[in-house]
Write a protein that holds these residues in place. Sequence first.
Motif, PDB file in Angstrom:
ATOM      1  N   ALA A 244      24.778  57.508  25.703  1.00  0.00           N
ATOM      2  CA  ALA A 244      23.525  58.940  25.321  1.00  0.00           C
ATOM      3  C   ALA A 244      23.542  59.458  25.758  1.00  0.00           C
ATOM      4  CB  ALA A 244      22.518  58.035  24.741  1.00  0.00           C
ATOM      5  N   ASN A 245      23.134  59.279  27.810  1.00  0.00           N
ATOM      6  CA  ASN A 245      22.828  59.996  28.905  1.00  0.00           C
ATOM      7  C   ASN A 245      24.322  60.780  28.478  1.00  0.00           C
ATOM      8  OD1 ASN A 245      20.628  59.806  29.681  1.00  0.00           O
ATOM      9  ND2 ASN A 245      20.501  58.332  30.540  1.00  0.00           N
ATOM     10  N   ARG A 246      25.541  60.232  28.517  1.00  0.00           N
ATOM     11  CA  ARG A 246      26.204  60.885  28.579  1.00  0.00           C
ATOM     12  C   ARG A 246      26.602  62.605  27.795  1.00  0.00           C
ATOM     13  NH1 ARG A 246      28.885  63.786  31.619  1.00  0.00           N
ATOM     14  NH2 ARG A 246      31.210  64.116  31.348  1.00  0.00           N
ATOM     15  N   VAL A 247      26.037  61.754  26.643  1.00  0.00           N
ATOM     16  CA  VAL A 247      26.537  62.938  25.419  1.00  0.00           C
ATOM     17  C   VAL A 247      26.051  64.105  25.476  1.00  0.00           C
ATOM     18  CG1 VAL A 247      25.823  63.202  23.324  1.00  0.00           C
ATOM     19  CG2 VAL A 247      27.578  61.106  23.453  1.00  0.00           C
ATOM     20  N   LEU A 248      24.313  63.474  26.566  1.00  0.00           N
ATOM     21  CA  LEU A 248      23.527  64.202  26.521  1.00  0.00           C
ATOM     22  C   LEU A 248      23.718  65.498  27.420  1.00  0.00           C
ATOM     23  CD1 LEU A 248      20.098  62.925  25.118  1.00  0.00           C
ATOM     24  CD2 LEU A 248      21.671  64.778  23.885  1.00  0.00           C
ATOM     25  N   ASP A 249      24.456  64.798  28.822  1.00  0.00           N
ATOM     26  CA  ASP A 249      24.338  65.356  30.228  1.00  0.00           C
ATOM     27  C   ASP A 249      25.275  67.216  29.871  1.00  0.00           C
ATOM     28  OD1 ASP A 249      24.024  64.211  31.190  1.00  0.00           O
ATOM     29  OD2 ASP A 249      25.104  62.746  32.024  1.00  0.00           O
ATOM     30  N   GLY A 250      24.691  68.105  30.311  1.00  0.00           N
ATOM     31  CA  GLY A 250      25.575  69.683  29.773  1.00  0.00           C
ATOM     32  C   GLY A 250      24.170  70.063  29.874  1.00  0.00           C
ATOM     33  N   LEU A 251      23.264  69.657  28.929  1.00  0.00           N
ATOM     34  CA  LEU A 251      22.225  70.487  28.643  1.00  0.00           C
ATOM     35  C   LEU A 251      21.631  71.525  29.602  1.00  0.00           C
ATOM     36  CD1 LEU A 251      20.046  70.622  26.809  1.00  0.00           C
ATOM     37  CD2 LEU A 251      18.484  68.858  27.747  1.00  0.00           C
ATOM     38  N   GLU A 252      21.435  71.126  31.364  1.00  0.00           N
ATOM     39  CA  GLU A 252      21.183  72.339  32.160  1.00  0.00           C
ATOM     40  C   GLU A 252      22.242  73.387  31.841  1.00  0.00           C
ATOM     41  OE1 GLU A 252      19.647  70.219  35.494  1.00  0.00           O
ATOM     42  OE2 GLU A 252      19.208  68.378  34.674  1.00  0.00           O
ATOM     43  N   ALA A 253      23.344  73.150  31.843  1.00  0.00           N
ATOM     44  CA  ALA A 253      24.368  73.827  31.793  1.00  0.00           C
ATOM     45  C   ALA A 253      24.145  75.308  30.952  1.00  0.00           C
ATOM     46  CB  ALA A 253      25.632  73.390  32.143  1.00  0.00           C
ATOM     47  N   ALA A 254      24.054  74.382  29.690  1.00  0.00           N
ATOM     48  CA  ALA A 254      23.638  75.593  28.040  1.00  0.00           C
ATOM     49  C   ALA A 254      23.216  76.093  28.660  1.00  0.00           C
ATOM     50  CB  ALA A 254      23.850  74.470  27.104  1.00  0.00           C
ATOM     51  N   VAL A 255      21.138  75.520  29.226  1.00  0.00           N
ATOM     52  CA  VAL A 255      20.322  76.243  29.353  1.00  0.00           C
ATOM     53  C   VAL A 255      20.813  77.442  30.464  1.00  0.00           C
ATOM     54  CG1 VAL A 255      17.422  76.182  30.205  1.00  0.00           C
ATOM     55  CG2 VAL A 255      18.633  74.342  28.803  1.00  0.00           C
ATOM     56  N   ASP A 256      20.913  77.123  31.383  1.00  0.00           N
ATOM     57  CA  ASP A 256      21.070  78.340  32.581  1.00  0.00           C
ATOM     58  C   ASP A 256      21.829  79.128  32.379  1.00  0.00           C
ATOM     59  OD1 ASP A 256      19.386  76.839  34.222  1.00  0.00           O
ATOM     60  OD2 ASP A 256      21.571  75.253  35.427  1.00  0.00           O
ATOM     61  N   ALA A 257      23.131  79.252  31.392  1.00  0.00           N
ATOM     62  CA  ALA A 257      24.108  80.110  30.638  1.00  0.00           C
ATOM     63  C   ALA A 257      23.388  81.023  29.600  1.00  0.00           C
ATOM     64  CB  ALA A 257      24.940  79.393  29.982  1.00  0.00           C
ATOM     65  N   SER A 258      22.332  80.435  29.582  1.00  0.00           N
ATOM     66  CA  SER A 258      21.777  81.384  28.239  1.00  0.00           C
ATOM     67  C   SER A 258      20.388  82.442  28.500  1.00  0.00           C
ATOM     68  CB  SER A 258      20.602  79.769  26.978  1.00  0.00           C
ATOM     69  OG  SER A 258      19.515  79.802  27.929  1.00  0.00           O
ATOM     70  N   VAL A 259      20.260  81.899  29.677  1.00  0.00           N
ATOM     71  CA  VAL A 259      19.452  83.220  30.370  1.00  0.00           C
ATOM     72  C   VAL A 259      20.304  84.210  31.090  1.00  0.00           C
ATOM     73  CG1 VAL A 259      17.377  81.550  29.996  1.00  0.00           C
ATOM     74  CG2 VAL A 259      18.758  81.758  32.432  1.00  0.00           C
ATOM     75  N   GLY A 260      21.190  84.145  31.403  1.00  0.00           N
ATOM     76  CA  GLY A 260      22.093  85.346  31.870  1.00  0.00           C
ATOM     77  C   GLY A 260      22.987  84.760  33.016  1.00  0.00           C
ATOM     78  N   SER A 261      23.823  85.598  33.913  1.00  0.00           N
ATOM     79  CA  SER A 261      24.776  84.662  34.342  1.00  0.00           C
ATOM     80  C   SER A 261      24.053  85.511  35.802  1.00  0.00           C
ATOM     81  CB  SER A 261      26.147  85.244  34.338  1.00  0.00           C
ATOM     82  OG  SER A 261      26.519  86.728  33.609  1.00  0.00           O
ATOM     83  N   SER A 262      23.322  86.384  36.225  1.00  0.00           N
ATOM     84  CA  SER A 262      22.951  87.426  36.951  1.00  0.00           C
ATOM     85  C   SER A 262      22.453  86.393  38.194  1.00  0.00           C
ATOM     86  CB  SER A 262      23.249  88.733  37.207  1.00  0.00           C
ATOM     87  OG  SER A 262      21.400  88.586  36.817  1.00  0.00           O
ATOM     88  N   LYS A 263      21.968  86.282  39.573  1.00  0.00           N
ATOM     89  CA  LYS A 263      20.472  85.455  40.390  1.00  0.00           C
ATOM     90  C   LYS A 263      19.686  86.275  39.669  1.00  0.00           C
ATOM     91  CE  LYS A 263      23.747  83.970  44.047  1.00  0.00           C
ATOM     92  NZ  LYS A 263      24.525  84.192  45.258  1.00  0.00           N
ATOM     93  N   SER A 264      19.472  87.423  39.591  1.00  0.00           N
ATOM     94  CA  SER A 264      18.253  88.367  39.607  1.00  0.00           C
ATOM     95  C   SER A 264      17.435  87.717  37.733  1.00  0.00           C
ATOM     96  CB  SER A 264      18.206  89.520  39.041  1.00  0.00           C
ATOM     97  OG  SER A 264      19.304  90.146  38.995  1.00  0.00           O
TER      98      SER A 264
END
Length: 495
Positions: A244-264
Amino acid sequence: MTAIDAKAANAGASSHGGQMWDQTNWSQIEATVKRLQVRIAKATREGRWGKVKALQRLLTRSHSGKMLAVKRVTENRGKKTPGVDGEIWTTPVARWKGVMSLRHHGYRTMPLRRVYMSNGKKRPLGIPRMLCRAMQALWKLALEPVTETLADPNSYGFRPKRSTADAIEQCFITLARRKSATWILEGDIKSCFDEISHDYILEHMPMDKAILRKWLQAGYIEEGTLFETRAGTPQGGVISPTIANRVLDGLEAAVDASVGSSKSTYRKAKPHVIRYADDFIVTSASKEVLEHKVLPAIRKYLTVRGLELSDEKTRITNIADGFDFLGQNVRKYNGKLLITPSKHSVKALLDKVRRIIKGNAAIAQEGLIQMLNPIIRGWAMYHRHVVAKATFSSIDFYIWRMLWRWACRRHPNKGARWIRRRYFQVTGSQSWDFSTEDAKYGLVRAAAVSIKRHAKIPALANPFDPTWDTYFAHRQNAKHTAGEPGVTTWRWRMA
């Protein structure tokens, strides 16, 4: 060979197997397995998946791996719970035979035995037979170095060397500052273990697919009827939390990508994900970002895995209103973050204590003390890393009042002074101490548990990476010297 000779030969072999188990050098066994796990983790970091597969095969066919797998399933909490075949491995002879039976060629699963665990509502558990449990534990040894190397940094549930205290401390680190994020998305995945897509698991789990497919499609037996399993990984399986943990890994990356790619944009949004198994929170500086960017991204991320959010338990909250997470309440009061035991957690403890006291009206005082002490001590130890001193004192008062009523009901014709002398003693500076007259048994006070700040594990720490060996050795020593399990009073900084 006569029947008597065959029986004697079998008895001799069994006796030899029992001696082999009792004389095992477990330190050497664990060191051998750890060396292979370190090699698997290294190959994973380097992206050498052929090497990972070869090392996993070596580990799961090794005598040391099989021995350690059987040891773990015969020493855990479910060691006396049989599967559908009714077998348990309680003797050295049975455990040795279990090791000898761990063969991949010809391995066949049996359906799980369905039981229900009551925790407010009935939750189904699937109990595998001992052989399947041992095989799952064996493959967990080979899979865990991969999942730990690829895991989300701020995932804390069902992972080695991590705990709920780490997740709560991360909440403090993320939200305590004046300029920290002020909006929180509380997420809960609906029936996570029961609904994970089998196709997704089979495609993305780095292990033997034939063995994995047998576990996923084993089915379960309930009240004599066989049911098939079309989705999910059963709660109760040794390897299920790792899957289950392996299936849910990648959630942080999905959230980070959703807010935008630029550092600002990222710095302005302040997104952080803190996950414990299927419970998680996402922070942001803006409610609109959570509603219109993060939440849709999470739903899309889960849909691919056959999962969905629970509408009843998923909400967006301001830090000034607070939220409950892993039994704690996290809230800012006039800009100051306080983490305290949640009201639901306090109520659950007092309700449990009340049921025990009312249900044992005629039990001897020492018997009641022995029933209550593990519950009170365990609850207080769980909450000892947060702002809990006032709550501990309040709980002690409520429990004292329950015990006073219990004592008065036992002796309706006795006065208050007599009851106090009979059940409540003066111990040191403590008066009204619920203990026996000979002071052999005494009730634990929650307020006696000291509050100590928990030292959170670094997000990137990996127990299968030799770079972190010194850190984990220091952490283990700190736990022993602190005098309380899990308490650390130090901070570590990598060179």
